[in-house]
Design an enzyme around this catalytic site. Structure first.
Site, PDB file in Angstrom:
ATOM      1  N   ASP A   1       0.840  -1.197   0.000  1.00 40.84           N
ATOM      2  CA  ASP A   1       0.000   0.000   0.000  1.00 40.84           C
ATOM      3  C   ASP A   1       0.870   1.240   0.000  1.00 40.84           C
ATOM      4  OD1 ASP A   1       0.503   0.815   2.883  1.00 40.84           O
ATOM      5  OD2 ASP A   1      -0.374  -1.166   3.225  1.00 40.84           O
TER       6      ASP A   1
ATOM      7  N   GLU B   1      22.143 -22.486 -18.614  1.00 42.18           N
ATOM      8  CA  GLU B   1      21.289 -21.603 -17.802  1.00 42.18           C
ATOM      9  C   GLU B   1      22.121 -20.504 -17.136  1.00 42.18           C
ATOM     10  OE1 GLU B   1      17.542 -24.419 -16.420  1.00 42.18           O
ATOM     11  OE2 GLU B   1      19.496 -24.744 -15.469  1.00 42.18           O
TER      12      GLU B   1
END
Ligand code: DGJ
Length: 748
Positions: free
Chosen positions: A534, A614
């Site tokens: 928030d 990777e």
């Protein structure tokens, strides 16, 4: 001047670059709302028309003039029990048990700069960025003074609001509800957009008609919550990303809240945002005041895209106070999904060594480094290093991490305690529990009573000592359960209705002091992922861990929903292992990086377990992130598609504020046979400028190797901004599971 007072008509006109907000003091002194919308000049008093709707009561002075009723008048801050049957903003209970309020104008002031909100985070303004309007109203019979604050940020198209309620009578009274504001929208065909969810699936967008009656978006969990974000949008029925009227209401608050949306008998809509009134009782002795949290309002006539961008810029520039907000964030490696509680120094160093070799900047040691914390059942509260796991303590580990060329970050969860901890054994009364009842548990932990100053003080000392005695560059501040058994052993009976709010004031106090004292530390917020995402938390934390769901495909909708309110610079996002720990899904590592890069970017897996290919991919990802980091963090964000459009892909775009560069991201979410081609019309470019396609990275295979069809050519070369926006781009068909594309344009 962004705030005008039109004396003759007693109208306040608040102007931003593209919007106008008007209100008027009427003949009885009520502060009547007139308009919030696209910028207009002059008075809009003609928009209010008294009309008799029947069964709408009249103030005594107007008893012979039906039509004048608070029940049908748009208002700035409605009281209660005085003729307005819609949702009220304030419910005050006098000492004699009576309850009623009806405020009339007393005075006003127009000031340069932005007002402050006592005890809570709120927007701030630099130099001439904002003006403040303060309107004082009163209800002398109820013994109340009401101060309404309006902050006008002209360039940002943002209006902030807050209220302060003072007992000016001779007796104690109790506030049973005290909302931050009221926004009455007298007409229009509005829909409600809100952001609901759950743990691992936060901020999912829902768009629904505003119905007659009351719709409530709320949390009673003591946290703004995974479940409903303290933010909503009213959008006219025809409003889309690019076109139409919409208005955002965002609460700057992290505790229990409610946003009521009521459609009344006349078709008008009222939005009342504020602290949740359930279990809220705030006594005020004569002379005492209560301060509400702040609300951020923005309006756009250019669709949802502009509304979101208004919030993004505002949160970055006028809410987040950390020095890190505008700075490039370190690429971090977090050990949580790599080890969970099962680690020691050697394991952490082996991850750090590999991370450093691949170009990672910072190692975060997550949960499990302290006390007897080998599972979630013990240790919370004992913020002392576990030397069995980490011999030589944190400093030895930090030195080794620093020697590898990386900075060090640490996880803490200050507001919580396990029953099985030395801290709890010493201070059992410092946790929230109900007298005589076994406490309700969550993750086998209890919530500390942050309404007690001594608890806040203790935590300030402990966390402060951790930060003073170790070279810690980053803190992850977690919070892993919601509040139950809300009762403070330190407060008398008549103050128990304050505990929810006092808790959050205690959290703000602690954060204020710690972030103020250690401004160089990068603080990341977290609450089991995005359970306290928030605007108030963003005042302290420039970034918040967006969700505990690290699956890149799930993250697409979570980050998409989050983007309606919050800037990408605030979205904590990591590349994690596959099969993913939350969903079991496998997504190519480069697509995982495309999604995590639209956030603060980091890794959360054991890099030692990656294949050489990777690892090479990770090196490339980090190089790309460094190239795009400023553009992603500070650029304008455009949602090119909506997950609800049922397209087999999602696309989004960043454009730098000066329109010189842009990054387009596409992820194929469903591989299909004979898939329709991906056509994208870009946004935000300068239509008059020419752009060179500088990078076209495809992560996945182009075309189906089995098919004989001619391949769609890759986009290339130089195009006009107008051609890219109005004509668009067509991508070649991609093949395989979850391929993705990043396209980077530079202006010539
Ligand atoms: C919840 C957080 O969201 C996770 O990232 C991790 O830090 C765990 N808590 C640790 O307990």
């Amino acid at each position: 001047m962004s705030i005008l007072f039109l004396k003759n008509e007693k109208i306040f006109a608040l102007h931003t670059k593209k919007t106008t907000y008007e209100m008027q003091v009427d003949e009885l002194g009520h502060l009547r709302h007139l308009y919030y919308g696209r910028r207009v000049s002059g008075s809009l008093s003609h928009l209010y028309h008294p009309a008799d709707y029947g069964f709408s009561p009249n103030p005594y002075e107007k008893r012979l003039q039906t039509g004048y009723s608070l029940d049908t008048m748009p208002q700035e801050y409605p009281g209660c029990n005085q003729g307005d049957f819609r949702v009220s903003a304030l419910v005050p209970r006098a000492g004699d048990g009576s309850c009623g309020a009806d405020f009339c104008y007393e005075s006003h002031e127009i000031l340069e700069g932005k007002y402050t909100v006592e005890g809570m985070p709120s927007a701030f303004a630099r130099e001439t960025e904002a003006q403040t309007l303060i309107v004082k109203l009163a209800d002398p019979a109820a013994g109340l003074e009401l101060t309404l604050y309006y902050g006008v940020f002209e360039e940002r198209d943002m209006i902030t609001r807050a209220a302060r309620i003072k007992n000016i009578g001779g007796q104690e009274l109790t506030l049973e509800k005290a909302a931050s504001a009221c926004l009455d929208v007298p007409f229009g065909d509005w829909e409600l957009l809100h952001f609901h969810g759950r743990h691992l699936m936060e901020r999912q967008i829902e768009r629904i008609p505003v119905m007659h009656g009351i719709q409530t978006i709320s949390s009673r969990r003591g946290a703004s919550s995974h479940h409903h974000n303290p933010f909503l949008i009213l959008a006219e029925h025809e409003t889309t990303e690019k076109y139409g009227d919409c208005c955002g209401v965002m609460l700057v608050y992290s505790g229990s809240y409610r946003l009521d949306v009521e459609k009344d008998q006349s078709g008008g809509i009222r939005v009342v945002p504020g602290i949740h009134d359930e279990m809220f009782r705030w006594p005020l002795t004569p002379g005492e005041s209560f301060q509400t949290p702040e609300v951020l309002l923005t309006f756009s006539h250019e669709g949802l895209e502009t509304l979101s961008q208004n919030y993004h810029r505002f949160i970055r520039k006028n809410i987040c106070r950390s020095r890190w907000t505008e700075k490039k964030r370190p690429v971090l490696i977090n050990n949580w999904e790599a080890t969970y509680f099962d680690f020691d120094t050697d394991k952490i160093i082996s991850i750090a060594r590999e991370a450093s070799a691949l170009g990672v900047d910072l190692l975060v040691l997550d949960d499990g480094w302290f006390g007897g914390r080998n599972s979630e059942h013990q240790g919370l509260g004992d913020w002392i290093v576990n030397e069995e796991k980490l011999p030589g303590g944190l400093n030895r580990l930090i030195e080794e991490v620093n020697r590898l060329g990386m900075r060090f970050g640490l996880w803490i969860e200050p507001e919580m305690v396990n029953e099985d901890s030395d801290f709890y054994r010493a201070h059992p009364d410092w946790a929230l529990t109900l007298p005589g009842k076994a406490p309700t548990m969550g993750r086998d932990q209890l919530v500390l009573d942050m309404s007690r100053p001594e608890v806040v003080e203790y935590l300030y000392e402990r966390i402060g000592a951790l930060l003073r005695n170790h070279r810690i560059d980053y803190i992850k501040w977690d919070m892993n359960r919601n509040m139950t058994d809300v009762y403070s052993r330190a407060l008398p009976a008549q103050n128990q209705g304050q505990v929810f709010h006092r808790y959050i004031l205690g959290v703000y106090d602690l954060l204020e002091r710690l972030t103020g004292q250690f401004p160089e530390v990068l603080f990341e917020g977290c609450a089991g992922g995005g359970g306290r995402f928030d605007a108030a938390m963003l005042s302290y934390f420039p970034q918040i861990w967006c969700s505990d769901d690290t699956d890149a495909i799930e993250r697409l909708t979570i980050q998409h929903g989050t983007s309606f309110a919050y800037p990408v610079s605030a979205v904590g996002a990591h590349v994690s292992a596959c099969p993913n720990h939350q969903t079991g899904r496998t997504v190519p590592i480069d697509t995982r990086a495309v999604v995590a890069m639209s956030g603060t970017f980091g890794y959360e897996l054991d890099l030692n377990l990656l294949t050489e290919a990777e690892k090479e991919a990770v090196r490339g990802q980090i190089t790309r992130f460094h190239r795009y980091a400023d553009l992603i963090r500070e650029g304008d964000y455009f949602r090119l598609e909506n997950p609800d459009d049922r397209l087999p892909y999602l696309a989004w775009q960043f454009v730098s504020e000066d329109q010189t560069e842009s990054l387009v991201n596409v992820v194929i979410t469903h591989s299909r046979g004979n898939a329709p081609l991906v056509r994208l019309r870009l946004r935000g470019l300068d239509p008059q400028a020419e752009y060179r396609l500088a990078v076209f990275d495809v992560f996945g295979a182009i075309g189906n190797p089995e098919s004989k069809e001619a391949e769609t050519p890759e986009p290339s070369g130089i195009s006009g901004g107008d051609a890219l926006m109005y004509g668009g781009l067509v991508l070649p068909r991609l093949y395989g599971d979850y391929p993705s594309v990043q396209i980077y344009f530079r202006r010539l």
